[in-house]
Design a protein around this motif. Structure first.
Motif, PDB file in Angstrom:
ATOM      1  N   ILE B 144       1.113  -0.101  -5.410  1.00 20.72           N
ATOM      2  CA  ILE B 144       1.746  -0.512  -4.476  1.00 20.72           C
ATOM      3  C   ILE B 144       3.108  -0.491  -4.860  1.00 20.72           C
ATOM      4  O   ILE B 144       3.723   1.142  -3.884  1.00 20.72           O
ATOM      5  CB  ILE B 144       1.453  -1.213  -3.377  1.00 20.72           C
ATOM      6  N   ARG B 149      -1.015   2.965  -1.032  1.00 19.40           N
ATOM      7  CA  ARG B 149      -0.706   2.270  -0.053  1.00 19.40           C
ATOM      8  C   ARG B 149      -2.383   2.116   0.940  1.00 19.40           C
ATOM      9  O   ARG B 149      -2.925   3.081   0.935  1.00 19.40           O
ATOM     10  CB  ARG B 149      -0.097   3.784   1.345  1.00 19.40           C
ATOM     11  N   VAL B 150      -2.633   1.371   1.283  1.00 21.86           N
ATOM     12  CA  VAL B 150      -3.595   1.228   2.125  1.00 21.86           C
ATOM     13  C   VAL B 150      -3.246   1.591   3.497  1.00 21.86           C
ATOM     14  O   VAL B 150      -1.926   1.026   4.254  1.00 21.86           O
ATOM     15  CB  VAL B 150      -3.379  -0.442   2.614  1.00 21.86           C
ATOM     16  N   HIS B 153      -6.028  -0.426   7.105  1.00 23.34           N
ATOM     17  CA  HIS B 153      -5.650  -2.049   7.863  1.00 23.34           C
ATOM     18  C   HIS B 153      -5.589  -3.233   6.561  1.00 23.34           C
ATOM     19  O   HIS B 153      -6.277  -3.007   5.621  1.00 23.34           O
ATOM     20  CB  HIS B 153      -6.131  -2.234   8.865  1.00 23.34           C
ATOM     21  N   TRP B 154      -4.660  -3.949   6.411  1.00 21.60           N
ATOM     22  CA  TRP B 154      -4.362  -4.325   5.749  1.00 21.60           C
ATOM     23  C   TRP B 154      -5.393  -5.507   5.893  1.00 21.60           C
ATOM     24  O   TRP B 154      -5.716  -6.324   4.891  1.00 21.60           O
ATOM     25  CB  TRP B 154      -3.153  -5.721   6.033  1.00 21.60           C
ATOM     26  N   TYR B 155      -6.267  -5.907   6.724  1.00 26.19           N
ATOM     27  CA  TYR B 155      -7.093  -6.735   7.141  1.00 26.19           C
ATOM     28  C   TYR B 155      -8.375  -6.618   6.190  1.00 26.19           C
ATOM     29  O   TYR B 155      -9.025  -6.837   6.100  1.00 26.19           O
ATOM     30  CB  TYR B 155      -7.504  -7.731   8.345  1.00 26.19           C
ATOM     31  N   GLN B 156      -8.684  -5.412   5.979  1.00 27.22           N
ATOM     32  CA  GLN B 156      -9.921  -4.317   5.568  1.00 27.22           C
ATOM     33  C   GLN B 156      -9.797  -5.014   3.877  1.00 27.22           C
ATOM     34  O   GLN B 156     -10.650  -5.073   3.152  1.00 27.22           O
ATOM     35  CB  GLN B 156     -10.001  -3.345   5.745  1.00 27.22           C
ATOM     36  N   LEU B 157      -9.008  -5.848   3.568  1.00 28.60           N
ATOM     37  CA  LEU B 157      -8.331  -6.153   2.021  1.00 28.60           C
ATOM     38  C   LEU B 157      -9.635  -7.621   2.163  1.00 28.60           C
ATOM     39  O   LEU B 157     -10.263  -7.868   1.160  1.00 28.60           O
ATOM     40  CB  LEU B 157      -7.689  -6.973   1.616  1.00 28.60           C
ATOM     41  N   LEU B 236     -10.118   1.300   2.260  1.00 27.64           N
ATOM     42  CA  LEU B 236      -8.345   0.875   1.862  1.00 27.64           C
ATOM     43  C   LEU B 236      -7.804   2.178   2.022  1.00 27.64           C
ATOM     44  O   LEU B 236      -6.873   2.000   2.901  1.00 27.64           O
ATOM     45  CB  LEU B 236      -8.283   0.456   0.788  1.00 27.64           C
TER      46      LEU B 236
END
Lengths: 317, 271
Positions: B144, B149-150, B153-157, B236
């Motif tokens: 990063i 960049r993701v 969405h971050w919640y995809q982590l 991601l």
């Protein structure tokens, strides 16, 4: 008599090689059995079977009455094992190594720490308790290893060549610790290649060679039964050695000699006065006449090289 | 004032024979031990972290221009591949660590204790997953910094980590087999690099498969590393998700079916 360890007809083969051939062992509770044998005799295999790490191909074994195969879990609750190599985590400190075992056995954090600190204290490792075990000397590693095997307060412990590779000082310390455990009533099965070790620690000795028991008994009876004492005669005048040899042969049936002594194996203690009388009759002045007990070393060599069953195809990995 | 000192428990009182505990707690203890190892040799963290960071660095500055024209564009493509590579390399650590225990005799000690036979395995897998999380965190953080960049969405982590874990767990069984069978940790290391590195490069982790010869594309397509890399990409930075995830799960199932029986047999067989 109650036996802590009882094995009958234990056999184990690895492929073509026979590691154990119908071995019987009996260890009375609270005693030390020395399992003596040269490299590859099957000592480790026997320990692995008794400690539930390997299953026998034949025969059965019980530890404090529990079958090592059918009740392996129960047996594991009662035993402690130290293998041929110090089984410690070198990255952990002494106290962490012992706490690791304590926690695995279900002790709380505080209990496991208390047990660990007590053991380290007892084994002279208190000062090194918080040091990484990789900084430990060979002797300290062995002591830590032994401490780890005692965390669960086992009633029977197996020590597989506990002092191999240690210097005499470290060895003596370890012996002292082992004697301490015996004094607490722990039963010990100890394997060793060193006769002195067996002589020092064991109540009974079983000699195995190429997977089979070749002799057993107390250190004393082994010396007496297997190795016979030797009669030595040294005349004042070594020119008379020939005559002495003749007399000894007439009485005892055989002799060996070197430039000073005539020797013979003593089968019957009655030969001693007979030899003395005959020497006196012949007018030979004797400078030295003695009976020497055999050393365990001689017994061991005799047992493991003159094995009458050696024609059998038994070798170990 | 006088106090009555409580009688000290005799120092040599035998420890109470411990209660049996559950496999979970025992596994937790095994994992604890491995994390304590890190306390004593913090360089392990560096060791595990340096690999992904070096790769991100090399990819961003050495390869990016030639591969995709810009650093950002190439990192968007390659970072998911690097996550897979980290996963595979950490799994190799599982094998090396286990083999160290086996060859040092600690494994026999554990087997002689009245504990669950699988706890040493589960604990190790759990501890190595913590290492994996650390290495992925480091890798993502550094990427990063260098413009990755993701974009979804971050919640995809979260589902990504779950999938990575499933993959790592499945691959662990092969690693454990290697750890049990090899004669020394050095051999495991050699084996791991001999198998794992080609496995990550014969995939579309770092290069689009289209540029490769046809026969190689066929290999790349069936390589589970490709499937996982595609899944992570989808999650991601966008792209198909359902298909690669399904394929990844099938690959995991195949790995499990192939290695769990083999590994358990080797594990329970006495040495």
């Amino acid at each position: 008599m109650t036996y802590a360890i009882q094995a009958t007809g234990l056999s184990k083969r690895y492929g073509e090689t026979v590691a154990l051939h119908s071995v019987d062992l009996e260890v009375p509770a609270g005693t030390v059995l020395g399992l003596l044998g040269p490299n590859g005799a099957g000592k480790t295999t026997a320990v692995r079977i008794l400690a539930t790490l390997a299953g026998p191909d034949g025969g059965e074994a019980r530890v404090l009455g529990h079958d090592v195969v059918k009740e392996a879990g129960r047996v594991r609750e009662l035993i402690g094992l130290t293998g041929q190599f110090a089984a410690i985590d070198e990255l952990l400190s002494g106290v962490e190594n012992l706490m690791f075992i304590g926690r695995l056995l279900g002790l709380s954090r505080a209990e496991s720490r208390r047990v660990a600190v007590d053991l380290l204290e007892r084994f002279g490792l208190a000062e090194a308790a918080d040091r990484s075990a990789k900084t430990y000397s060979g002797g300290m590693r062995r002591r830590l290893d032994l401490a780890a095997c005692l965390v669960g307060a086992p009633k029977v412990i197996f020590l597989d060549e506990p002092t191999t590779g240690l210097d005499p000082n470290a060895r003596d310390q370890l012996w002292e610790i082992i004697r301490g455990e015996v004094a607490r009533g722990v039963t010990i099965l100890l394997t060793t290649q060193y006769l002195e070790e067996a002589d020092q620690l064991a109540d009974d000795i079983v000699v195995i060679d190429r997977g089979s028991v070749v002799a057993q008994g107390t250190p004393q009876t082994l010396k007496q039964e297997v190795g016979r004492p030797t009669l030595l005669v040294r005349p004042v005048d070594s020119a008379r050695l020939d005559r002495v040899a003749d007399i000894v042969t007439e009485v005892a049936g055989e002799h060996t000699r070197d430039e000073r002594f005539v020797k013979t194996r003593v089968n019957d203690t009655g030969i001693l006065p007979a030899v003395v009388r005959r020497l006196d009759d012949a007018g030979i002045e004797v400078a030295e006449l003695s009976i020497r007990e055999p050393s365990l070393d001689e017994v061991f060599k005799q047992l493991t090289t003159e094995n009458p069953e050696s024609t059998k195809k038994v070798t170990t990995p | 004032m006088t106090t009555v000192a409580p009688a000290d428990a005799p120092a040599d009182a035998p420890a109470a024979r411990p209660r049996r505990t559950g496999v979970l707690r025992q596994s937790g203890t095994v994992a604890w031990r491995q994390l304590v190892q890190i306390k004593h040799s913090p360089e392990t963290l560096l060791e595990v972290g340096i690999q992904p960071v070096m790769f991100v660095f090399m990819f961003a500055f050495v390869l990016a221009g030639a591969m995709a024209g810009s650093r950002h564009a190439y990192l968007q493509f390659a970072v998911p591949g690097l996550i897979v590579q980290s996963t595979v390399l950490i799994t190799a650590r599982t094998a090396i660590g286990l083999n160290t225990d086996v060859t040092k005799g600690l494994f026999d000690r554990l087997r002689s204790l009245p504990i669950s036979r699988t706890a040493p395995l589960i604990g190790r897998i759990a501890a190595d997953f913590v290492m994996l999380l650390w290495s992925i965190a480091l890798l993502l953080g550094f990427s990063i910094l260098l413009s990755f960049r993701v974009t979804t969405h971050w919640y995809q982590l979260a589902p990504m980590l779950l999938l990575v874990w499933v993959f790592s767990f499945s691959l662990s069984w092969a690693a454990i087999l290697a750890g049990l069978k090899a004669s020394s940790p050095e051999n495991v290391q050699a084996l791991a690099f001999g198998i794992m590195l080609p496995l990550t490069f014969l995939s579309d982790s770092f290069v689009v498969a289209k540029t490769m010869p046809g026969w190689l594309q066929a290999i790349v397509k069936v390589n589970p590393v490709t499937m996982l890399a595609d899944s992570i990409r989808g999650m991601l930075v966008g792209g198909p998700v359902a298909e690669p995830v399904t394929k990844t799960l099938i690959a995991c199932a195949v790995l499990l079916v192939a290695f769990v029986p083999l590994t358990l047999r080797a594990y329970h067989r006495e040495r």
